[in-house]
Design a protein around this motif. Structure first.
Motif, PDB file in Angstrom:
ATOM      1  N   ASP A   1      71.542  47.708  72.987  1.00 49.15           N
ATOM      2  CA  ASP A   1      70.700  49.133  73.122  1.00 49.15           C
ATOM      3  C   ASP A   1      69.925  49.346  72.354  1.00 49.15           C
ATOM      4  O   ASP A   1      68.965  49.868  72.478  1.00 49.15           O
ATOM      5  CB  ASP A   1      72.206  50.100  73.246  1.00 49.15           C
ATOM      6  N   ALA A   2      70.213  49.032  70.858  1.00 49.78           N
ATOM      7  CA  ALA A   2      69.457  49.392  69.665  1.00 49.78           C
ATOM      8  C   ALA A   2      68.005  48.825  69.966  1.00 49.78           C
ATOM      9  O   ALA A   2      67.010  49.122  69.520  1.00 49.78           O
ATOM     10  CB  ALA A   2      70.181  49.122  68.512  1.00 49.78           C
ATOM     11  N   ILE A   3      68.132  47.192  70.330  1.00 50.57           N
ATOM     12  CA  ILE A   3      66.833  46.538  70.435  1.00 50.57           C
ATOM     13  C   ILE A   3      66.195  47.201  71.485  1.00 50.57           C
ATOM     14  O   ILE A   3      64.967  47.106  71.349  1.00 50.57           O
ATOM     15  CB  ILE A   3      67.395  45.119  70.749  1.00 50.57           C
ATOM     16  N   LYS A   4      66.728  47.505  72.850  1.00 55.28           N
ATOM     17  CA  LYS A   4      66.107  48.104  73.752  1.00 55.28           C
ATOM     18  C   LYS A   4      65.179  49.358  73.330  1.00 55.28           C
ATOM     19  O   LYS A   4      64.032  49.444  73.621  1.00 55.28           O
ATOM     20  CB  LYS A   4      66.819  48.299  74.894  1.00 55.28           C
ATOM     21  N   LYS A   5      65.822  50.091  72.687  1.00 53.03           N
ATOM     22  CA  LYS A   5      65.082  51.391  72.241  1.00 53.03           C
ATOM     23  C   LYS A   5      64.284  50.972  71.079  1.00 53.03           C
ATOM     24  O   LYS A   5      63.129  51.569  70.870  1.00 53.03           O
ATOM     25  CB  LYS A   5      66.415  52.278  71.482  1.00 53.03           C
ATOM     26  N   GLY A   6      64.366  49.982  70.328  1.00 51.86           N
ATOM     27  CA  GLY A   6      63.427  49.677  69.204  1.00 51.86           C
ATOM     28  C   GLY A   6      61.990  49.317  70.237  1.00 51.86           C
ATOM     29  O   GLY A   6      60.882  49.775  69.729  1.00 51.86           O
ATOM     30  N   PHE A   7      62.118  48.485  70.944  1.00 53.11           N
ATOM     31  CA  PHE A   7      61.124  48.022  71.940  1.00 53.11           C
ATOM     32  C   PHE A   7      60.360  49.315  72.343  1.00 53.11           C
ATOM     33  O   PHE A   7      58.865  49.133  72.554  1.00 53.11           O
ATOM     34  CB  PHE A   7      61.336  46.740  72.827  1.00 53.11           C
ATOM     35  N   ASP A   8      61.057  50.105  73.034  1.00 53.02           N
ATOM     36  CA  ASP A   8      60.488  51.351  73.766  1.00 53.02           C
ATOM     37  C   ASP A   8      59.694  52.053  72.736  1.00 53.02           C
ATOM     38  O   ASP A   8      58.483  52.664  72.907  1.00 53.02           O
ATOM     39  CB  ASP A   8      61.616  52.392  74.126  1.00 53.02           C
ATOM     40  N   ASP A   9      60.307  52.155  71.501  1.00 50.92           N
ATOM     41  CA  ASP A   9      59.624  52.974  70.357  1.00 50.92           C
ATOM     42  C   ASP A   9      58.173  52.342  70.042  1.00 50.92           C
ATOM     43  O   ASP A   9      57.386  52.753  69.567  1.00 50.92           O
ATOM     44  CB  ASP A   9      60.536  52.966  69.025  1.00 50.92           C
ATOM     45  N   LEU A  10      58.269  50.811  69.697  1.00 54.08           N
ATOM     46  CA  LEU A  10      56.840  50.309  69.671  1.00 54.08           C
ATOM     47  C   LEU A  10      55.946  50.421  70.771  1.00 54.08           C
ATOM     48  O   LEU A  10      55.017  50.807  70.267  1.00 54.08           O
ATOM     49  CB  LEU A  10      57.230  48.680  69.621  1.00 54.08           C
ATOM     50  N   GLU A  11      56.327  50.476  71.952  1.00 52.77           N
ATOM     51  CA  GLU A  11      55.356  50.921  72.930  1.00 52.77           C
ATOM     52  C   GLU A  11      54.971  52.278  72.934  1.00 52.77           C
ATOM     53  O   GLU A  11      53.832  52.306  72.895  1.00 52.77           O
ATOM     54  CB  GLU A  11      56.221  50.660  74.367  1.00 52.77           C
ATOM     55  N   ARG A  12      55.778  53.194  72.546  1.00 53.28           N
ATOM     56  CA  ARG A  12      55.447  54.612  72.333  1.00 53.28           C
ATOM     57  C   ARG A  12      54.374  54.706  71.077  1.00 53.28           C
ATOM     58  O   ARG A  12      53.318  55.329  71.133  1.00 53.28           O
ATOM     59  CB  ARG A  12      56.515  55.316  71.882  1.00 53.28           C
ATOM     60  N   GLN A  13      54.783  53.938  69.999  1.00 58.26           N
ATOM     61  CA  GLN A  13      53.754  53.952  68.766  1.00 58.26           C
ATOM     62  C   GLN A  13      52.243  53.326  69.190  1.00 58.26           C
ATOM     63  O   GLN A  13      51.069  53.693  68.884  1.00 58.26           O
ATOM     64  CB  GLN A  13      54.116  53.183  67.627  1.00 58.26           C
ATOM     65  N   ALA A  14      52.586  52.167  69.957  1.00 55.70           N
ATOM     66  CA  ALA A  14      51.085  51.653  70.343  1.00 55.70           C
ATOM     67  C   ALA A  14      50.276  52.495  71.514  1.00 55.70           C
ATOM     68  O   ALA A  14      49.128  52.549  71.213  1.00 55.70           O
ATOM     69  CB  ALA A  14      51.481  50.201  71.009  1.00 55.70           C
TER      70      ALA A  14
END
Length: 556
Positions: free
Chosen positions: A342-355
């Motif tokens: 769950d934490a990794i999934k949210k981490g990738f979501d955050d990278l996409e948001r920043q990008a």
């Protein structure tokens, strides 16, 4: 402790007293010189030493990924080692910027034979050693400190003598190791090294490598760091000395010893890929290099295809690399735990948001990810294996697989709903589920079977639905409610998730429908967002338990 194995037999290590040590406040900001000893120390530790073909493959790998100093053998230890060194020289296989090294003990006839073996090499280092530790002086060799020092001095004199005769045509370096340095009295290590330098007379055009092995690791890494800083302070002619280390891993702290020694003044590290070597192995060059990489320091070695490197090392050593080995093991980028996933999934979501906010690609965003110290892509791994689904997995892991593999970003409540389906299947099978199996479960549970009409509604009633649009445009989000009203569907809310730049796919709609029995989910994929919504609501209808007689097709 069992009385038959009394702990009293073992003594604690007496640390060096080093007032004002400086290494704890330093940082590693650049890579050291690396020497791979896979073909010497690593090879001599194998149950089945490498054949010439395996040696050549290892040598070519080391060259290919960027090692510039390679210890290629112990020529007087075996004919195979001698012949391999000659093959590299005679077949001109040594690149212009690479130095080969050969090990030899401080004995007259062995030094001469080793130098003869190196004859014709464009760039060669002779590595001379003798044991200096008190236990070895007393038990193994029966000599005192003076005799031990004279052995090192005599060996250095012979190196000068034979090198001037045999190695005039190429560049030549000299390396000396007081073997079992970490168990040798500090003052005696210094005394022997100074005596060796008095003979060699290091200068700008005649440097020396002084190499300090933790031949058998016996103390805390901090103790070794103190020993190295003490040498760094006390060695004369320091500007002409390359202070090298050769850590082993008997206590499981070889990497820590090497890193702290770098802080303490070491300039060069000898080790093996994936930590092969005698007993618990030499220090792992992969771990050391990638640790630097993970802190933004270029190790100068190309680990971008870690699986190819690991496969070659396994083939040459005939020893498998552990699945949990740092950076290179099969499972080191994989999470099975639901909370980790769950934490990794949210981490990738955050990278996409920043990008998206920066108008850049995800690869350009600084890497900050729960549980993953580096981006697996940087060592040639795919994201597919980051999350694997077992009975320990949760909604985050399931959501990650659906997004990373199939481009479907499930809403949070649908993640929870689907995870119960996946967990039940994993428990029934008693095994890991592949991404294909996870998709098959989703398809069976939430998508209309091929050929089944999507234009479904409850005869005589209306359906309340919250729609989650994945990949639809702004216009679709604004107008979909009006378009679906004619079908007897009251759209309460429309949530829209814009796809990352560059993704051009069909519209996906997840329908959260309210029935008497509660909330029921369905999903639809179509070139039309309205068609996808109708399909999703149709699935929800089928799953809701509404009698088939109440389900019809066509507008209300």
């Amino acid at each position: 402790m069992d009385a038959s194995r009394p702990v009293e037999r073992y003594s604690n290590f007496t640390p060096l007293v080093l007032p004002g040590r400086a290494w704890p406040d330093r940082r590693i900001v650049s890579a050291p010189r690396w020497l791979s000893t896979d073909l010497r120390d690593g090879n001599q530790s194998l149950a089945n030493p490498m054949s010439p073909a395996r040696k050549l493959r290892m040598f070519e790998l080391l060259i290919d990924i960027g090692y510039k100093e390679i210890e290629v053998g112990f020529p007087v230890a075996s004919q195979d080692d001698h012949d391999f060194v000659r093959l590299l020289i005679e077949e001109d296989r040594i690149p212009d910027d690479v130095w080969i090294s050969a090990l030899v003990p401080a004995r007259d006839e062995l030094i001469e034979r080793t130098i003869q073996c190196l004859s014709g090499a464009p760039r060669a280092t002779l590595h001379l050693y003798n044991a200096t530790a008190p236990l070895f002086r007393r038990v193994v060799f029966g000599m005192d400190r003076e005799q031990c020092r004279e052995l090192a001095v005599r060996g250095t004199e012979l190196v000068k003598k034979y090198a001037d005769k045999e190695l005039r045509e190429g560049d030549f370096r000299f390396q000396y190791s007081p073997e079992l340095f970490n168990e040798t009295e500090a003052d005696f290590s210094l005394e022997v090294c100074e005596a060796v330098m008095d003979v060699w007379e290091p200068a700008a055009d005649r440097p020396i490598i002084l190499n300090f092995p933790t031949t058998v690791e016996r103390s805390l890494p901090s103790v070794f760091a103190d020993q190295i800083e003490w040498l760094d302070r006390n060695l004369s002619r320091r500007e002409h000395v390359c202070l090298s280390i050769h850590p082993h891993n008997d206590r499981g702290t070889g990497v820590a010893s090497a890193e702290l020694a770098l802080l303490a003044g070491a300039q060069r590290i000898e080790g093996c890929l994936f930590g092969n070597g005698e007993r618990a192995g030499n220090v792992c060059l992969v771990t050391l290099g990638m640790n630097m990489f993970s802190h933004g320091v270029d190790p100068g070695i190309d680990f971008s295809d870690i699986d190819r490197i690991r496969h070659t090392v396994e083939l040459c050593n005939e020893i498998p690399v552990h699945p949990r080995h740092p950076y290179g093991g099969d499972l080191v980028y994989t999470s099975f735990s639901g909370s980790h996933q769950d934490a990794i999934k949210k981490g990738f979501d955050d990278l996409e948001r920043q990008a998206a906010e920066e108008g850049s690609s995800v690869d350009e965003v600084p890497w900050q990810m729960p549980y993953l110290p580096i981006d697996p892509k940087d060592v040639g791994r795919t994201y597919e294996a980051i999350v694997r689904i077992t009975t320990q997995s949760g909604k985050g892991g399931v959501a990650y697989v659906m997004n990373a593999r199939y481009g479907m970003r499930l809403p949070k409540e649908l993640q929870r709903d689907f995870s119960t389906v996946v967990q039940a299947s994993a428990e029934l099978l008693g095994a890991e589920l592949s991404p294909e199996q996870v998709w098959a479960l989703f398809e069976k549970e939430y998508l209309l079977p091929q050929g089944m009409p999507g234009e479904l509604y409850v005869a005589g009633g209306r359906i309340a639905a919250t729609l989650h649009l994945d990949g639809a445009g702004e216009h679709d989000a604004r107008t979909i409610g009006a378009k679906l009203s004619a079908w007897g569907i009251d759209v309460r809310t429309v949530h829209r998730a814009a796809r990352p730049a560059g993704q051009d796919v069909e519209s996906t709609v997840y329908a959260e429908c309210k029935f008497d029995a509660g909330i029921v989910w369905g999903a639809g994929v179509d070139s039309s967002v309205v068609g996808a919504a109708l399909s999703a609501i149709g699935v929800a209808l089928r799953r809701s338990g509404v009698p088939e007689s109440m389900i019809t097709t066509g507008p209300a």
